[in-house]
Structure formats: structure tokens, C-alpha cells
Write an enzyme that holds these catalytic residues in place. Structure first.
Site, PDB file in Angstrom:
ATOM      1  N   LYS A  94       1.167  -0.921   0.156  1.00  0.00           N
ATOM      2  CA  LYS A  94       0.242  -0.158   0.091  1.00  0.00           C
ATOM      3  C   LYS A  94       0.691   1.254  -0.206  1.00  0.00           C
ATOM      4  CE  LYS A  94      -3.911   2.134   0.533  1.00  0.00           C
ATOM      5  NZ  LYS A  94      -3.696   3.004  -0.741  1.00  0.00           N
ATOM      6  N   GLN A 115       7.472   3.615   3.942  1.00  0.00           N
ATOM      7  CA  GLN A 115       5.561   3.494   3.834  1.00  0.00           C
ATOM      8  C   GLN A 115       5.590   2.183   4.757  1.00  0.00           C
ATOM      9  OE1 GLN A 115       4.143   5.322   1.482  1.00  0.00           O
ATOM     10  NE2 GLN A 115       2.266   5.172   3.016  1.00  0.00           N
ATOM     11  N   LYS A 118       5.181   3.128   8.634  1.00  0.00           N
ATOM     12  CA  LYS A 118       4.042   4.382   8.571  1.00  0.00           C
ATOM     13  C   LYS A 118       2.749   2.960   8.153  1.00  0.00           C
ATOM     14  CE  LYS A 118       4.193   7.097   5.402  1.00  0.00           C
ATOM     15  NZ  LYS A 118       3.795   8.272   4.302  1.00  0.00           N
ATOM     16  N   LYS A 130       4.581   1.600  -2.944  1.00  0.00           N
ATOM     17  CA  LYS A 130       5.257   3.331  -3.432  1.00  0.00           C
ATOM     18  C   LYS A 130       5.346   3.161  -5.535  1.00  0.00           C
ATOM     19  CE  LYS A 130       4.817   7.156  -2.052  1.00  0.00           C
ATOM     20  NZ  LYS A 130       3.844   7.279  -0.965  1.00  0.00           N
ATOM     21  N   GLY A 169      -2.747   7.972  -4.380  1.00  0.00           N
ATOM     22  CA  GLY A 169      -1.885   9.943  -4.719  1.00  0.00           C
ATOM     23  C   GLY A 169      -1.120  10.011  -3.495  1.00  0.00           C
ATOM     24  N   ASP A 170      -0.352  10.478  -4.623  1.00  0.00           N
ATOM     25  CA  ASP A 170       1.009  11.485  -3.818  1.00  0.00           C
ATOM     26  C   ASP A 170       1.103  13.046  -4.747  1.00  0.00           C
ATOM     27  OD1 ASP A 170       3.179  10.658  -1.901  1.00  0.00           O
ATOM     28  OD2 ASP A 170       4.352  11.633  -2.797  1.00  0.00           O
ATOM     29  N   THR A 214      -4.669  13.345   5.585  1.00  0.00           N
ATOM     30  CA  THR A 214      -3.390  13.543   5.653  1.00  0.00           C
ATOM     31  C   THR A 214      -2.674  14.719   6.816  1.00  0.00           C
ATOM     32  OG1 THR A 214      -2.589  12.728   3.877  1.00  0.00           O
ATOM     33  CG2 THR A 214      -0.612  13.293   5.224  1.00  0.00           C
ATOM     34  N   ASN A 245      -2.404  19.107  -1.502  1.00  0.00           N
ATOM     35  CA  ASN A 245      -3.087  18.685  -0.191  1.00  0.00           C
ATOM     36  C   ASN A 245      -2.765  18.511   0.895  1.00  0.00           C
ATOM     37  OD1 ASN A 245      -3.728  15.441   0.388  1.00  0.00           O
ATOM     38  ND2 ASN A 245      -5.799  16.517  -0.286  1.00  0.00           N
ATOM     39  N   SER A 382      -7.047   6.022   4.100  1.00  0.00           N
ATOM     40  CA  SER A 382      -6.997   5.252   2.524  1.00  0.00           C
ATOM     41  C   SER A 382      -7.444   3.607   3.211  1.00  0.00           C
ATOM     42  CB  SER A 382      -5.824   4.433   2.153  1.00  0.00           C
ATOM     43  OG  SER A 382      -5.321   5.438   1.162  1.00  0.00           O
TER      44      SER A 382
END
Ligand code: GLU
Length: 450
Positions: A94, A115, A118, A130, A169-170, A214, A245, A382
């Protein structure tokens, strides 16, 4: 068998550098994380025996592919696509997709590695991955973005799935891009797998509060950390780098907590507004019109625009929230912030401070909310989006926001407790790494050498 833990860790770091030449951001995160795990390895020599470190630094799978597309003038363009499936011990891979000209394999690997920890910290069943491309969305028409996304998904679809790998997204990938990517996935697969992507639009399986998550999460975490240290956000001067964002919703929530957000930026320059940044105006300029932040100063009396992005760190503040991109705050900016008596740093972007800057802050008694913990609210939500998709229902904004708040409080507690237990009280950087690592390491131990 007795191990010299420092030697073991240094050896793994050296091997990573040799095997992944030139990937400086990846080396940076490996050094930061692995050194902080030394006290864990002292307690758990079985992790050394079973080569957990050697395994965790090697992605399970790395995919690179050609992304050809045609621009509005009929020219053929070729970009490079990436998906790094880093670790699936605790759940499907993810993590987001980043579209930015600076993207290369090293950047995607640093993001994928972060990630893992996290996602583990969220307490939800998601592994780490990622992806992205060196495609630059700036100045492209909607049609060009659509054709690029379709071409990107025409390769990516075979590597992802709701139980395999779930992108989101990123930087450079928001609701518009996710929409085009989802459309193409659905067309190729002939299957409505809503949970294959997150950050979707609200009309086709997106979660309320995912967009805000976020930024809101950063503030929930920072608030928790400040309260624990007998401070609060009320009346504090806040400077936020970025205006995407994460930055926008961190600013909004900080204001709700009574803080005064006085400066924000984009990659070209920054604005100062001593009366407090008007978030609705930033949203209009950035989210709706997709224009530069300099526009803000043209439209808002009493505000000023300055060229150059890093200059923002010379603006005096109590709380600095780097929410733009990696290595935004290096030692020079850290020294400026400390000179100006900064109280706390909340990392909204991934790895926004260099390792040297973080060490300097901690040495000077500045509170640091590390990215892996502080910005985990996005990916946590997410995972909540995936849950809602699987149940074929949707929660209200308030329900999702409540869950998000609870998750951020738990992440703070876990980071605080791990820091204390392993001899680094008050160091949430080390605490977050350890708490995130423990769950993954234990799981890797139980799943065998795979
Ligand atoms: N790109 C975000 C992050 O850095 C979100 C990833 C996701 O929602 O999967 O965590």
C-alpha cells in the site's frame, strides 16, 4: 551467539550503499531507520540471526516500465513508470504514486521503505509499496493527463489488485489522476474492483475525509505531542511549506485549533500573511485554478510574496510544518528555525528534514513529530476507504474523522512508549521507527524465510 549490533547495522548499511549505487535518498532513510533500531536488536538477537534487516532493506519486487503517450500536438512522449512492492508481511502493498520530474528508482525506494513503517504504525493491515513516474503534470492539459494515466495503467494493472497492491495519490497525483487510472483499470479488467485504488472520487467508492486526512492527521499528532509536553496550538505562529493537499488541510486544522498560520509556499516562492492565511483563497488558487501561490499576494491585501521556496524557513514561528517534499529543511534551515526559537516540527511531507537537521533539532530540545508517524493519517484513511469498499457501504465524514483522530492518538502513544521502553524518552523519531518495525519484524519471523 553474541553480536556486535553496531557492526551488524553498519554492515547492512554499507551493503545497501554498494548494491543501490547513487540512490542517495534511499541511503538516507536506511541510515536513519537502521541506526535507530540498534536498541531493538540488542533485545532481539533472533532478528539478527534470521537476517531481518538484510531482508527488510531489499524490496520484494521492483517494476520499471515504459510509459509512451501522445501530447496535444501529436508528439510521442516517453516516460518511465515505477512500482516498488517493498514489504507485504502485514498486508497487501500500500502506498501512493508520485508524478514528478524528480522521480527515479531511488526516490521510489526511499518512499516505499518509509511506507513499511508508517503503514505498520497505523495498526491497520497494510504492507509497504510506492510507485510513480518522472512525468511532469505541470502545464499539461486534462487530456494529456488522461492519456498519460491510461498508458501508465495499461502496464500497472497486471501488478496490482485489492489483495495484492493498492496504489493511491502522492505529489502530482490527486482525485483527477486517480479517476483516470481507475477508469482504465476497470476497462482492462472488466471488473469493478473499487478497493484496487484509494483516494477515489466520492461518487465511485472514495471515502469522505480522505482528502483532508493527511493534513488533519498531522495536526492531531502535533496537538497530542504538544499537550503531552504541556503546550498547545492555541495562539502559536505556524509556518507551513507547500500548498498541496497535505499543507492545505494541515493549515485548516491548525487554524481550527487556534493557531495563526502566517506563511505557505510552492516550489517558486512563499507568501507571508500576518493576518493569517486565508485557506479558502489558497484552495481556490491551488485546487481549482491550479495556479502559482504568487497569485495569493495579488488578491489578498496585506500579504507579501517572496521568490524562492526555502526562504520560508527564515519566517519566525513556534511550529514549523514542512509539508512540501523531501529534504526541504537541511542543517542551514534547521539552525535558522532554532535561532528563531522554534518549539516543534511536524513533518507532513515524507522525509522533509535531512538526518543532520533532525539530529540538530533533537539536540536543541525541539520536539519533532516524524513523518512516518505524523503523516500516517493519509494512508490510514486509505485503509478505511478499502474497508468501506469491501463492506460496500460508506461512513459519514464525522465517523471517518473520529477514527482518524483515534488512530493518530494511538500512533503518538505507540511512538512515545517505544521511545521510553528503548531508552530514548521524548525522541519520537526513534520511537516511531521502533514501534513500526516491531510489528513487521515479528510477522516476518512467523512467516518464515520468504
Ligand atoms: N502518499 C501518501 C503517503 O505518503 C498516501 C498513500 C496512500 O494513501 O496509500 O503516505
Amino acid at each position: 551467539m553474541e553480536y556486535n549490533v553496531a557492526e551488524v547495522v553498519n554492515k547492512v548499511i554499507e551493503d545497501v550503499k554498494v548494491r543501490n549505487k547513487g540512490e542517495s535518498e534511499f541511503h538516507q532513510t536506511i541510515e536513519e531507520v537502521l541506526h535507530s533500531l540498534e536498541p531493538v536488536l540488542e533485545k532481539h538477537p533472533e532478528y539478527i540471526k534470521e537476517s531481518i534487516l538484510e531482508r527488510i532493506v531489499e524490496p520484494e519486487r521492483q517494476i520499471m516500465f515504459r510509459v509512451p503517450w501522445v501530447d496535444d500536438n501529436g508528439n510521442v512522449k516517453v516516460n518511465r513508470g515505477f512500482r516498488v512492492q517493498f514489504n507485504s508481511a502485514i498486508g497487501p502493498y500500500k502506498g501512493g504514486l508520485r508524478f514528478h520530474p524528480s522521480v527515479n528508482l531511488g526516490i521510489i525506494k526511499f518512499l516505499g521503505f518509509e511506507q513499511i513503517f508508517k503503514n505498520s504504525l497505523t495498526g491497520l493491515p497494510i504492507g509497504g509499496g510506492k510507485g510513480g513516474s518522472d512525468f511532469d503534470p505541470k502545464g499539461k492539459s486534462d487530456r494529456e493527463i488522461m492519456r498519460f494515466c491510461q498508458s501508465f495503467m495499461t502496464e500497472l494493472y497486471r501488478h496490482i489488485g485489492q489483495h495484492t497492491d493498492v496504489p493511491a495519490g502522492d505529489i502530482g497525483v490527486g482525485a483527477r489522476e486517480i479517476g483516470y487510472l481507475f477508469g482504465q483499470y476497470k476497462k482492462i479488467r472488466n471488473s469493478y474492483d473499487a478497493a484496487v485504488l484509494t483516494g477515489k472520487g466520492l461518487t465511485y467508492g472514495g471515502s469522505l475525509a480522505r482528502k483532508e486526512a493527511t493534513g488533519f492527521g498531522v495536526i492531531y499528532f502535533v496537538n497530542e505531542m504538544l499537550n503531552y509536553h504541556k503546550h498547545s496550538l492555541e495562539g502559536k505562529r505556524v509556518v507551513i511549506s507547500g500548498s498541496g493537499n497535505v499543507a492545505i488541510y494541515a493549515a485548516q486544522k491548525a487554524q481550527e485549533f487556534g493557531a495563526n498560520v502566517v506563511a505557505m509556499c510552492d516550489s517558486a516562492g512563499y507568501v507571508i500573511d500576518e493576518n493569517g492565511i486565508d485557506i479558502e483563497l489558497i484552495k481556490q488558487i491551488k485546487e481549482v485554478e491550479r495556479k502559482r501561490i504568487r497569485e495569493y499576494a495579488n488578491r489578498k491585501d496585506g500579504s507579501q510574496y517572496f521568490e524562492g521556496q526555502k526562504g520560508i524557513w527564515s519566517v519566525k514561528c513556534d511550529i514549523a510544518l514542512p509539508c512540501a517534499t523531501q529534504n526541504d529543511i537541511s542543517i542551514e534551515e534547521a539552525k535558522l528555525l532554532v535561532e528563531n526559537n522554534v518549539l516543534a516540527i511536524g513533518e507532513g511531507a515524507n522525509m522533509p528534514c535531512t538526518n543532520e537537521a533532525v539530529e540538530y533539532f533533537l539536540e536543541k530540545g525541539v520536539l519533532v513529530a516524524p513523518a512516518k508517524a505524523a503523516n500516517a493519517g493519509g494512508v490510514a484513511t486509505s485503509a478505511l476507504e478499502m474497508s468501506q469498499n469491501s463492506m460496500r457501504l460508506s461512513w459519514t465524514f464525522e465517523e471517518v474523522d473520529e477514527k482518524l483522530k483515534g488512530i493518530m492518538i494511538n500512533i503518538f502513544e505507540a511512538s512515545k512508549n517505544a521511545a521510553e521502553e528503548y531508552g530514548h524518552k521524548g525522541n519520537y523519531v526513534v520511537g516511531a521507527n521502533i514501534a513500526g518495525f516491531l510489528k513487521v519484524a515479528e510477522t516476518m519471523m512467523s512467516q518464515g524465510i520468504i
